[in-house]
Design a protein around this motif. Structure first.
Motif, mmCIF file in Angstrom:
data_model
loop_
_atom_site.group_PDB
_atom_site.id
_atom_site.type_symbol
_atom_site.label_atom_id
_atom_site.label_comp_id
_atom_site.label_asym_id
_atom_site.label_seq_id
_atom_site.Cartn_x
_atom_site.Cartn_y
_atom_site.Cartn_z
ATOM 1 N N THR A 89 0.849 -1.189 0.000
ATOM 2 C CA THR A 89 0.000 0.000 0.000
ATOM 3 C C THR A 89 0.881 1.235 0.000
ATOM 4 N N ALA A 90 0.339 2.333 -0.461
ATOM 5 C CA ALA A 90 1.033 3.621 -0.402
ATOM 6 C C ALA A 90 0.700 4.285 0.920
ATOM 7 N N ILE A 91 1.700 4.811 1.605
ATOM 8 C CA ILE A 91 1.443 5.456 2.897
ATOM 9 C C ILE A 91 1.859 6.930 2.899
ATOM 10 N N TYR A 92 2.550 7.375 1.840
ATOM 11 C CA TYR A 92 2.931 8.792 1.802
ATOM 12 C C TYR A 92 3.239 9.190 0.372
ATOM 13 N N LEU A 93 2.907 10.433 0.058
ATOM 14 C CA LEU A 93 3.236 11.037 -1.229
ATOM 15 C C LEU A 93 3.531 12.505 -0.991
ATOM 16 N N GLY A 94 4.669 12.971 -1.517
ATOM 17 C CA GLY A 94 5.025 14.372 -1.330
ATOM 18 C C GLY A 94 6.039 14.822 -2.357
ATOM 19 N N GLU A 95 6.143 16.150 -2.496
ATOM 20 C CA GLU A 95 7.118 16.739 -3.407
ATOM 21 C C GLU A 95 8.084 17.604 -2.618
ATOM 22 N N PHE A 96 9.348 17.544 -3.024
ATOM 23 C CA PHE A 96 10.405 18.253 -2.307
ATOM 24 C C PHE A 96 11.279 18.981 -3.332
ATOM 25 N N ASP A 97 11.495 20.277 -3.112
ATOM 26 C CA ASP A 97 12.319 21.050 -4.046
ATOM 27 C C ASP A 97 13.736 21.177 -3.514
ATOM 28 N N ARG A 98 14.670 21.367 -4.434
ATOM 29 C CA ARG A 98 16.090 21.413 -4.080
ATOM 30 C C ARG A 98 16.416 22.560 -3.128
ATOM 31 N N ILE A 99 15.814 23.713 -3.341
ATOM 32 C CA ILE A 99 16.181 24.898 -2.554
ATOM 33 C C ILE A 99 15.959 24.667 -1.065
ATOM 34 N N ARG A 100 14.827 24.053 -0.716
ATOM 35 C CA ARG A 100 14.495 23.903 0.710
ATOM 36 C C ARG A 100 15.004 22.613 1.347
ATOM 37 N N TYR A 101 15.238 21.580 0.534
ATOM 38 C CA TYR A 101 15.511 20.274 1.140
ATOM 39 C C TYR A 101 16.869 19.676 0.782
ATOM 40 N N GLU A 102 17.622 20.324 -0.079
ATOM 41 C CA GLU A 102 18.922 19.746 -0.450
ATOM 42 C C GLU A 102 19.841 19.619 0.757
ATOM 43 N N GLY A 103 19.822 20.615 1.630
ATOM 44 C CA GLY A 103 20.707 20.588 2.790
ATOM 45 C C GLY A 103 19.974 20.371 4.085
ATOM 46 N N ALA A 104 18.928 19.552 4.082
ATOM 47 C CA ALA A 104 18.159 19.305 5.310
ATOM 48 C C ALA A 104 19.083 18.801 6.405
ATOM 49 N N SER A 105 19.087 19.488 7.537
ATOM 50 C CA SER A 105 20.003 19.140 8.618
ATOM 51 C C SER A 105 19.359 18.169 9.588
ATOM 52 N N GLY A 106 20.189 17.617 10.461
ATOM 53 C CA GLY A 106 19.690 16.668 11.440
ATOM 54 C C GLY A 106 18.799 17.306 12.491
ATOM 55 N N SER A 107 18.861 18.645 12.632
ATOM 56 C CA SER A 107 18.030 19.316 13.632
ATOM 57 C C SER A 107 16.603 19.516 13.151
ATOM 58 N N ARG A 108 16.349 19.274 11.894
ATOM 59 C CA ARG A 108 15.000 19.477 11.345
ATOM 60 C C ARG A 108 14.076 18.371 11.843
ATOM 61 N N ASP A 109 12.847 18.751 12.207
ATOM 62 C CA ASP A 109 11.859 17.768 12.664
ATOM 63 C C ASP A 109 11.393 16.972 11.449
ATOM 64 N N PRO A 110 11.756 15.678 11.359
ATOM 65 C CA PRO A 110 11.412 14.925 10.154
ATOM 66 C C PRO A 110 9.911 14.715 9.989
ATOM 67 N N ALA A 111 9.191 14.572 11.090
ATOM 68 C CA ALA A 111 7.743 14.377 10.987
ATOM 69 C C ALA A 111 7.071 15.629 10.452
ATOM 70 N N GLU A 112 7.514 16.785 10.919
ATOM 71 C CA GLU A 112 6.936 18.049 10.448
ATOM 72 C C GLU A 112 7.257 18.268 8.969
ATOM 73 N N ALA A 113 8.443 17.835 8.536
ATOM 74 C CA ALA A 113 8.817 17.997 7.133
ATOM 75 C C ALA A 113 7.879 17.221 6.217
#
Length: 450
Positions: A384-408
């Protein structure tokens, strides 16, 4: 000779000629209590270790000269040791669970090397030695070197062997004295003189022949030596040309390979499907959460990631503290399980997105579909599919470890995520409006089932 038998889980009684003893606990930490005192053993596989604890007040003396009697360990010493073992095991369990939790939610903290244009180094220097050997073999230098005695110095023919005049004289005398009786002394003397003269003449003739043979051999060696010299000069001249030709050939090959690599780099920067998908497949090969690129079009890439259900990755218990402040493990609530699972999902999604941007410089937007094989419910055993999303390079290329992954996950554009009930269970999503992704899901299911 002894015997042992199990009386309860983790408790064995052993009887032998040395008395009766009881063993309590698992093999990794077992306490033995018997007439000889208290022993502690620890074993794994074919290895075991033992230590003797004894016991306070275990030996008493009734009077001077009387024999001491060992009464065994006290209940307090055995209980204290068992408490220490339980505390150590509990601490190890707590640390293990904490490490699993950290690993689940910090996948996106890692960095990925960015793809870059490959610039080949200069062509390798040419080693003239093997080229020279080949040229020398073609010129016949090894044979000429052997024929001239090594080729270091000009060869000299061996001096002729001296003529043995005594042998010649004896042969000629024997021939001239044949038929002359021994009593004809004068005739025999005259024959000897004649024989000696002939022997000397023959010796001089032989010396002349041997000298001529030496001269002929010297002439032959001089000719070979000249041939060797000329061959060496020719090889030296050819070696310069051959080395230059090999340098040029290597440089031509290097430039051709550089052109090929530059073309691949340009195609990767244009996000051409075949080259971009191949690069992503190689990058995803070792991921903890398996991922695969499905399509690349324009500046977009579509990636499918498979994620395990909560039962497979989230520990049932969590590190906590007792009312007295001691570390312990406490059972998670459904809400806590779902929250940790959502964070782990987000962490793996962000890691896959970051890796996609690092490997495919022409990709500016990643559409990520997360699938899961269900273990219960009406979809048990299916994908089954449980998630679908789009991510752009500007905001997510350098996602750091301090970012809340659930909120992202929830903030991503076009995000589709279904949290079921008050506990927030991650549930399958509806892709009925996404015909292309439905086909992708069906293809992935068919591929995994086959």
């Amino acid at each position: 000779m002894g015997m042992s038998f199990k009386v309860a889980p983790g408790v064995r009684i052993r009887a032998s000629s040395r008395g009766i003893s009881a063993g309590v606990g698992p093999r990794v930490a077992r306490v033995h209590v018997g007439t000889r005192g208290v022993d502690v053993s620890s074993g794994a596989g074919p290895f075991s270790t033992y230590s003797h604890l004894g016991g306070g007040g275990g030996r008493t003396s009734t009077s001077a000269g009387s024999r001491s009697t060992y009464r065994g360990p006290t209940k307090a010493s055995v209980a204290a040791h068992e408490r220490e073992l339980r505390t150590a095991e509990r601490q190890a369990d707590i640390e293990k669970v904490a490490a699993i939790e950290k690993a689940l939610v910090s996948v996106h903290a890692q960095s990925f090397p960015k793809a870059a244009r490959v610039e080949l180094p200069s062509a390798d220097e040419v080693d003239p030695a093997p080229i020279k050997v080949e040229l020398e073999e073609k010129a016949g230098i090894p044979e000429l070197t052997s024929a001239t005695g090594g080729g270091e110095d000009s060869p000299v023919a061996a001096s002729p062997e001296p003529v043995d005049r005594y042998v010649l004289m004896r042969e000629h005398r024997r021939r001239h004295r044949t038929g002359i009786p021994i009593w004809r002394v004068r005739d025999r003397i005259e024959a000897a003189r004649t024989a000696d003269a002939e022997a000397e003449e023959a010796a001089r003739a032989e010396e002349g022949r041997r000298a001529e043979a030496q001269h002929a051999e010297q002439a032959r060696l001089d000719q070979l030596w000249e041939q060797l010299r000329q061959a060496r000069v020719r090889v030296d001249d050819e070696l310069v040309l051959a080395v230059a030709a090999e340098k040029e050939r290597r440089e031509v090959d290097r430039q051709a390979e550089q052109v090929r690599l530059d073309e691949e780099w340009e195609r990767l920067c244009r996000n051409e499907p075949d080259i971009a998908i191949a690069a992503l497949e190689g990058a995803f090969a070792d991921n903890e959460a398996p991922a695969a690129p499905i399509d690349c079009e324009g500046e977009r890439a579509t990636v499918v990631m498979e994620f395990q259900p909560p039962e497979a990755i989230v520990p049932e218990r969590k590190p906590a503290r007792t009312p007295t402040g001691k570390p312990t493990l406490k059972k998670r609530t459904k809400t806590e399980i779902n929250r940790l699972y959502l964070e782990a999902l987000g962490s793996n999604v962000l890691a896959t997105v970051k890796e996609t941007f690092a490997v495919a410089p022409g990709t500016q937007v990643v559409q990520l579909l997360v699938i899961r094989r269900e273990v219960d419910g009406k979809d048990s055993g299916g994908l089954t599919a449980i998630y679908l999303g789009e991510f752009d390079r500007i905001r997510y290329e350098g996602a750091s470890g301090s970012r809340d992954p659930a909120e992202a996950l929830t903030r991503a554009p076009e995000a589709v995520l279904k949290l079921k009930g008050r506990a927030g269970e991650v549930a399958p999503i509806d892709l009925s409006d996404e015909d292309g992704l439905v086909r992708v899901l069906d293809q992935v299911a068919d591929g995994l089932n086959s």
